[in-house]
Design a protein around this motif. Structure first.
Motif, PDB file in Angstrom:
ATOM      1  N   ARG A   1      -3.815  10.972   6.037  1.00 20.41           N
ATOM      2  CA  ARG A   1      -5.247  11.128   5.804  1.00 20.41           C
ATOM      3  C   ARG A   1      -5.600  10.716   4.375  1.00 20.41           C
ATOM      4  O   ARG A   1      -4.973  11.164   3.422  1.00 20.41           O
ATOM      5  CB  ARG A   1      -5.658  12.583   6.033  1.00 20.41           C
ATOM      6  N   VAL A   2      -6.594   9.838   4.259  1.00 26.70           N
ATOM      7  CA  VAL A   2      -7.165   9.499   2.955  1.00 26.70           C
ATOM      8  C   VAL A   2      -8.607   9.987   2.972  1.00 26.70           C
ATOM      9  O   VAL A   2      -9.413   9.534   3.788  1.00 26.70           O
ATOM     10  CB  VAL A   2      -7.114   7.985   2.682  1.00 26.70           C
TER      11      VAL A   2
ATOM     12  N   ASN B   1      -6.536   8.342  -4.402  1.00 27.81           N
ATOM     13  CA  ASN B   1      -5.263   7.695  -4.698  1.00 27.81           C
ATOM     14  C   ASN B   1      -4.071   8.467  -4.153  1.00 27.81           C
ATOM     15  O   ASN B   1      -2.945   8.292  -4.624  1.00 27.81           O
ATOM     16  CB  ASN B   1      -5.104   7.487  -6.209  1.00 27.81           C
ATOM     17  N   VAL B   2      -4.326   9.305  -3.164  1.00 29.74           N
ATOM     18  CA  VAL B   2      -3.232   9.992  -2.475  1.00 29.74           C
ATOM     19  C   VAL B   2      -3.467   9.919  -0.963  1.00 29.74           C
ATOM     20  O   VAL B   2      -4.599   9.794  -0.497  1.00 29.74           O
ATOM     21  CB  VAL B   2      -3.095  11.473  -2.906  1.00 29.74           C
TER      22      VAL B   2
ATOM     23  N   GLU C   1      -0.457  18.595   2.610  1.00 26.63           N
ATOM     24  CA  GLU C   1       0.327  18.282   1.417  1.00 26.63           C
ATOM     25  C   GLU C   1       0.248  16.783   1.129  1.00 26.63           C
ATOM     26  O   GLU C   1       0.131  15.964   2.059  1.00 26.63           O
ATOM     27  CB  GLU C   1       1.790  18.681   1.610  1.00 26.63           C
ATOM     28  N   VAL C   2       0.331  16.416  -0.138  1.00 22.67           N
ATOM     29  CA  VAL C   2       0.342  15.004  -0.510  1.00 22.67           C
ATOM     30  C   VAL C   2       1.623  14.351   0.002  1.00 22.67           C
ATOM     31  O   VAL C   2       2.724  14.818  -0.303  1.00 22.67           O
ATOM     32  CB  VAL C   2       0.230  14.839  -2.036  1.00 22.67           C
ATOM     33  N   SER C   3       1.477  13.280   0.780  1.00 22.53           N
ATOM     34  CA  SER C   3       2.638  12.576   1.322  1.00 22.53           C
ATOM     35  C   SER C   3       2.893  11.245   0.624  1.00 22.53           C
ATOM     36  O   SER C   3       3.955  10.647   0.806  1.00 22.53           O
ATOM     37  CB  SER C   3       2.475  12.349   2.833  1.00 22.53           C
ATOM     38  N   ALA C   4       1.934  10.766  -0.174  1.00 25.82           N
ATOM     39  CA  ALA C   4       2.160   9.549  -0.958  1.00 25.82           C
ATOM     40  C   ALA C   4       1.140   9.483  -2.090  1.00 25.82           C
ATOM     41  O   ALA C   4      -0.049   9.728  -1.885  1.00 25.82           O
ATOM     42  CB  ALA C   4       2.063   8.298  -0.094  1.00 25.82           C
TER      43      ALA C   4
ATOM     44  N   LEU D   1      -0.530   6.872  -4.719  1.00 29.06           N
ATOM     45  CA  LEU D   1      -0.752   5.431  -4.745  1.00 29.06           C
ATOM     46  C   LEU D   1      -1.294   4.984  -6.107  1.00 29.06           C
ATOM     47  O   LEU D   1      -1.592   5.797  -6.973  1.00 29.06           O
ATOM     48  CB  LEU D   1      -1.751   5.043  -3.651  1.00 29.06           C
ATOM     49  N   ASP D   2      -1.417   3.664  -6.261  1.00 31.91           N
ATOM     50  CA  ASP D   2      -2.118   3.027  -7.392  1.00 31.91           C
ATOM     51  C   ASP D   2      -1.579   3.472  -8.754  1.00 31.91           C
ATOM     52  O   ASP D   2      -2.241   4.201  -9.504  1.00 31.91           O
ATOM     53  CB  ASP D   2      -3.623   3.304  -7.313  1.00 31.91           C
TER      54      ASP D   2
END
Length: 348
Positions: A116-117, A216-217, A225-228, A230-231
């Motif tokens: 999810r973004v 950016n996550v 929970e944050v899974s990645a 980014l940037d």
């Protein structure tokens, strides 16, 4: 009968890039399709899709003339490959292309992370208050993981200068403003002077993401929970509280003008105090200087926002997903006004 012409992919030579990706040995089933994705207006991001539903993400710098040291995809590649075994959640990196026969700028191919973004109001409104709360607190804890990266073990101790970070940031973004601003805004220099006169002592040097916010996550739809993360193009070495202040700058409170990439002001999202408390609990750090970094973060985002507008004016191909709402000038003025209010509130 004339042959069907492939549609132009702005910023990429499709056939050449496809050949490069095929040579990486990642199992891509040709032909590949490329489509511009994301709301970001800095480095350009493309979704790469093959005929077997395989998906990857490709990054390249913006089009046209760039400011020195900005949008360094090769540097971003170095950072991501260096921290891939750390506790920081990041997409896997598959390759970097600097071959002039393929591309005139560096290209980086990374893993497509499903999740999810929260990049628009509708997505945020679809979450429950508890999901919003858990998402925000996860961002604060994830920042702690970024700041735990062992610089020597990862080889990132040479990524940037070890000189005091606040002074470096003030110098860099003042230069960016002077080199690209589209109109005179006296408050930019006034705030820079106030910040320069109130720089706190830097107690440690850590990996700093430099642009850490909700867009950016990628988060897990179930756990939130944050899974990645980014940037990483603005990542450097500096004071870890700078990232906390930057997160607050992208986390408006009720009554603040909506700005690009900011978290929506909806019930459930943590307050500034809750975000700072969660970060402090996760890291054990003294957060008493976070107000300075909040002001600097707002000031910096205003300068970045003006740079985004300038790039779009210089080369309209850089513009993407322009949504209705406040004008760029209104956004910049609102950010600077918030910075001035925060500065007044903490006696800066």
């Amino acid at each position: 009968m004339s042959a069907t012409r492939e549609p132009e992919i702005i910023g990429l030579d499709g056939p050449k890039v496809q050949k490069w990706i095929d040579g990486l040995g990642i199992g891509a089933q040709l032909p590949l399709t490329f489509s511009r994705v994301g709301a970001g207006q800095s480095n350009l991001t493309f979704l790469v899709t093959d005929t077997d539903r395989g998906r990857w993400v490709l990054r390249r710098p913006p089009l046209g003339k760039l400011l020195a040291s900005a949008h360094d995809v090769a540097r971003e590649h170095r950072i991501l490959t260096s921290i891939e075994d750390s506790s920081v959640p990041t997409p896997a990196v598959y390759g970097l292309c600097t071959d002039p026969e393929v591309t005139d700028v560096p290209l980086m191919l990374v893993e497509y992370v499903d999740g999810r973004v929260i990049d628009d109001l509708a997505t945020a409104e679809a979450l429950t208050e508890d999901q919003r709360r858990r998402t925000g607190l996860s961002l604060a804890r994830t920042l702690g993981k970024v700041h735990e990266v062992d610089l020597e073990a990862t080889g990132l101790d040479t990524l940037a200068s070890h000189k005091p970070y606040a002074e470096r940031q003030l110098k860099r973004w003042r230069m960016q403003w002077e080199g690209s601003h589209s109109r005179d805004v006296p408050l930019v220099n006034e705030l820079a002077d106030r910040l320069a006169a109130a720089v706190p002592e830097q107690r440690e040097l850590a990996l700093v993401h430099g642009d850490f916010h909700l867009l950016n996550v990628i988060t897990d739809p179930t756990s939130c929970e944050v899974s990645a993360v980014l940037d990483w193009e603005l990542c450097t070495l500096g004071d870890p509280l700078a990232d906390v202040g930057g997160l607050l700058a992208y986390w408006p409170q009720q009554g603040d003008l909506p700005v690009p990439h900011a978290a929506p002001t909806l019930p459930g999202f943590p307050t500034h105090a809750q975000l700072v408390a969660e970060y402090a609990a996760a890291t054990g750090r003294d957060t008493s200087d976070v107000g300075f970094w909040h002001v600097l973060g707002l000031w910096k985002i205003a300068i970045i926002s003006d740079g985004v507008r300038r790039r779009a004016e210089d080369d309209p191909r850089n513009a993407y997903q322009v949504r209705s709402g406040p004008s760029r000038d209104e956004i910049i003025d609102a950010l600077l006004a918030r910075a001035a209010r925060e500065a007044d509130a903490i006696g800066l």
